[in-house]
Structures are given as C-alpha cells and as structure tokens.
Scaffold this motif. Structure first.
Motif, PDB file in Angstrom:
ATOM      1  N   GLU A 212       0.871  -1.190   0.175  1.00 16.49           N
ATOM      2  CA  GLU A 212       0.011   0.166   0.143  1.00 16.49           C
ATOM      3  C   GLU A 212       0.760   1.306  -0.048  1.00 16.49           C
ATOM      4  O   GLU A 212       0.246   2.097  -0.747  1.00 16.49           O
ATOM      5  N   ASP A 213       1.997   1.207   0.795  1.00 17.40           N
ATOM      6  CA  ASP A 213       2.821   2.355   0.608  1.00 17.40           C
ATOM      7  C   ASP A 213       3.620   2.701  -0.601  1.00 17.40           C
ATOM      8  O   ASP A 213       3.484   3.924  -0.974  1.00 17.40           O
ATOM      9  N   ALA A 214       3.884   1.691  -1.401  1.00 19.69           N
ATOM     10  CA  ALA A 214       4.481   1.947  -2.722  1.00 19.69           C
ATOM     11  C   ALA A 214       3.395   2.470  -3.555  1.00 19.69           C
ATOM     12  O   ALA A 214       3.494   3.418  -4.516  1.00 19.69           O
ATOM     13  N   ALA A 215       2.263   1.953  -3.382  1.00 17.65           N
ATOM     14  CA  ALA A 215       1.056   2.393  -4.258  1.00 17.65           C
ATOM     15  C   ALA A 215       0.724   3.829  -4.010  1.00 17.65           C
ATOM     16  O   ALA A 215       0.498   4.712  -4.966  1.00 17.65           O
ATOM     17  N   ALA A 216       0.936   4.342  -2.862  1.00 16.27           N
ATOM     18  CA  ALA A 216       0.617   5.677  -2.406  1.00 16.27           C
ATOM     19  C   ALA A 216       1.792   6.461  -2.884  1.00 16.27           C
ATOM     20  O   ALA A 216       1.675   7.721  -3.707  1.00 16.27           O
ATOM     21  N   VAL A 217       2.980   6.089  -3.063  1.00 17.67           N
ATOM     22  CA  VAL A 217       4.296   6.837  -3.372  1.00 17.67           C
ATOM     23  C   VAL A 217       4.129   6.803  -4.997  1.00 17.67           C
ATOM     24  O   VAL A 217       4.371   7.851  -5.622  1.00 17.67           O
ATOM     25  N   SER A 218       3.639   5.824  -5.686  1.00 15.13           N
ATOM     26  CA  SER A 218       3.473   5.871  -7.078  1.00 15.13           C
ATOM     27  C   SER A 218       2.188   6.849  -7.666  1.00 15.13           C
ATOM     28  O   SER A 218       2.138   7.116  -8.677  1.00 15.13           O
ATOM     29  N   GLY A 219       1.573   7.218  -6.729  1.00 11.37           N
ATOM     30  CA  GLY A 219       0.547   8.218  -7.165  1.00 11.37           C
ATOM     31  C   GLY A 219      -0.952   7.868  -7.235  1.00 11.37           C
ATOM     32  O   GLY A 219      -1.848   8.410  -7.492  1.00 11.37           O
TER      33      GLY A 219
END
Length: 269
Positions: free
Chosen positions: A159-166
């Motif tokens: 989920e964190d990577a998804a948030a970082v990717s926009g």
C-alpha cells in the motif's frame, strides 16, 4: 435426483454459482490484506439492515445492502483514525451491528423467524428478484476487478508503494470495502450471515496452499468456490441438509485435503 429439475433448485444453483465467483474473488484480496474479519463485520451489520427492512416493509436485502455499504465507509473512517490499531475499526463496527440488530429484533413482532433464514441461509427460497440483484452485483464486481486489477494488485501487496506511485489509495480501499459489502449483502440469503465469512476466506486459504502466483490464486479461488457450491447444493438437496452449512463444511474438507496433500508432498521430497 428429481430435485435437480425443480425450479427452486435451479434458481438456487444460479445464485450459488454467481456467489461462488464473487465471494471467493473478493476474499482473496481481503485475506492478502489481512482483513479476513471484515466479512463477519459487514454481515452482522447487514443483518441489522435486514431486520429494519422487515420492520418497515421494505425489501430486506436492499436495506441490508445499504447498511453494509454505510458500514464499509465507517470502517475506512475508523481505520484512518486508528492507523496503528486498524483492527479496532472492525471490532467497533461489528459490535454496533450486533447491538442494532438485537434492538431491532426486540422491536419486531412476528418477523424473527423470517430473519432466521438470513442468519443461517435459505438458498432454496431465492426469488427472481434476488437473482437479478445477485447478477447485478456479480457484474459490478467483475467489471471493477477486471478494469482495476493492476492497481488492486499493488494496493494489496504494498500500500505504501502504491501511495508513493501516485495511486489514490483511499479510493481503492473504499472500493474494496464497498464491493465486499455488496457481495456480503447478497450472499447472506444463500449461506447466511453467520457463515458468509467462510465463503470469503476458506477458498482463499485453499488457494494460498496450491497457487504460486497472484494470477493462479485468483483462478484457483474461483474454481474451489464453484466446486464447493455445486457439490454442496447437490449433497444438501439429495440428503435434505442445510445448503449453507453443507457448502462451508465441504470447503473445510477441501482445505484439510489440500493441507494433507501438501504435507505428503513435502515428506515425499
């Protein structure tokens, strides 16, 4: 086997086949995100809606669906408020659902026996209207997952990577919760509110044993769900057993067999 040609059994089979796709499919996302208990939570809230539907003379499943969707938004709000203790949101919402349902039960006069069919399932009483609603929910779930599968995959595993990717993480979290609420609301008349969580989680648990990739998990979870539904309905119809309970017990048997098979494979190697 005369029951197989009966109209009520054919309606039950169609409804079961549809739920056999959507419930396990949503379940794999919930299990991988460690939200297995959301099924129990939303099903209990749905029962409160069903009870209100009987009280005010409105289609019970529709009212239960509204309650479940509202609860899904509430869960996301609480998860945001208790980030470190996200499971509190499920416990709070489930407690509220049970409390409201018990209150509505006491207010009702003469409809409690009808509510029992939603607690334990009554797939043989599915009407054409029920099937249309189940079909519509199935279509919505399949379209949503098919069109957003890459985003859901990323949200599920990181989920964190998804948030970082926009990616709009909050939107997808709410979407998953709403889709789950839809599936649970139309499932409770098939397997019952007390068993619907099993249809979400046990096929997913089975798929995690045999699948080696996310794609395999998605395919296997649907196959296992359909096998259990079809076999469960046939066994329940022939031997006059409770359909919902039979389906869930068959799922448990499948899970145990897979665990034994996996252990045997390890010992053999």
């Amino acid at each position: 086997m005369e029951i197989v040609t009966s109209e009520f059994f054919q309606r039950a089979l169609i409804g079961g086949l549809l739920i056999g796709v959507t419930a396990p499919l949503m379940g794999i996302f919930l299990v991988l995100r460690r939200l297995s208990m959301i099924g129990d939570t939303l099903s209990h809230v749905s029962i409160a809606g069903v009870a209100l539907g009987f009280l005010i003379g409105v289609y019970p499943i529709a009212v239960g669906l509204v309650f479940a969707i509202a609860a899904s938004f509430g869960i996301e709000k609480l998860r945001k408020a208790y980030k470190t203790y996200a499971e509190l949101s499920l416990a709070i919402m489930m407690s509220g659902g049970v409390a409201l349902a018990s209150l509505l039960f006491t207010l009702g006069k003469g409809f409690n026996m009808n509510v029992n069919s939603y607690l334990f399932g009554s797939i043989y009483t599915l009407s054409s209207g029920d099937l249309y609603l189940i079909g519509a929910v199935t279509l919505v779930v399949l379209i949503a997952i098919r069109s957003q599968v890459k985003e859901l995959f990323l949200i599920t595993f990181d989920e964190d990577a998804a948030a970082v990717s926009g990616l709009p993480v909050r939107f997808y979290n709410v979407m998953i919760s709403v889709l789950t609420a839809l599936v649970i609301s139309v499932s409770i008349k098939i397997v019952g509110a007390l068993l619907v969580s099993a249809l979400l989680t046990i096929p997913a648990a089975c798929s995690l044993i045999i699948a080696r990739s996310f794609k395999q998990s998605v395919i296997s979870v649907v196959i296992i769900g359909e096998i259990a539904v079809i076999a469960g309905l046939l066994v329940a119809g022939v031997w006059n057993l409770a359909p919902g309970g039979t389906i869930v017990l068959l799922l448990i048997v499948i899970l145990l067999l897979l665990l034994v098979f996996k252990r045997g494979m390890k010992m053999g190697s």
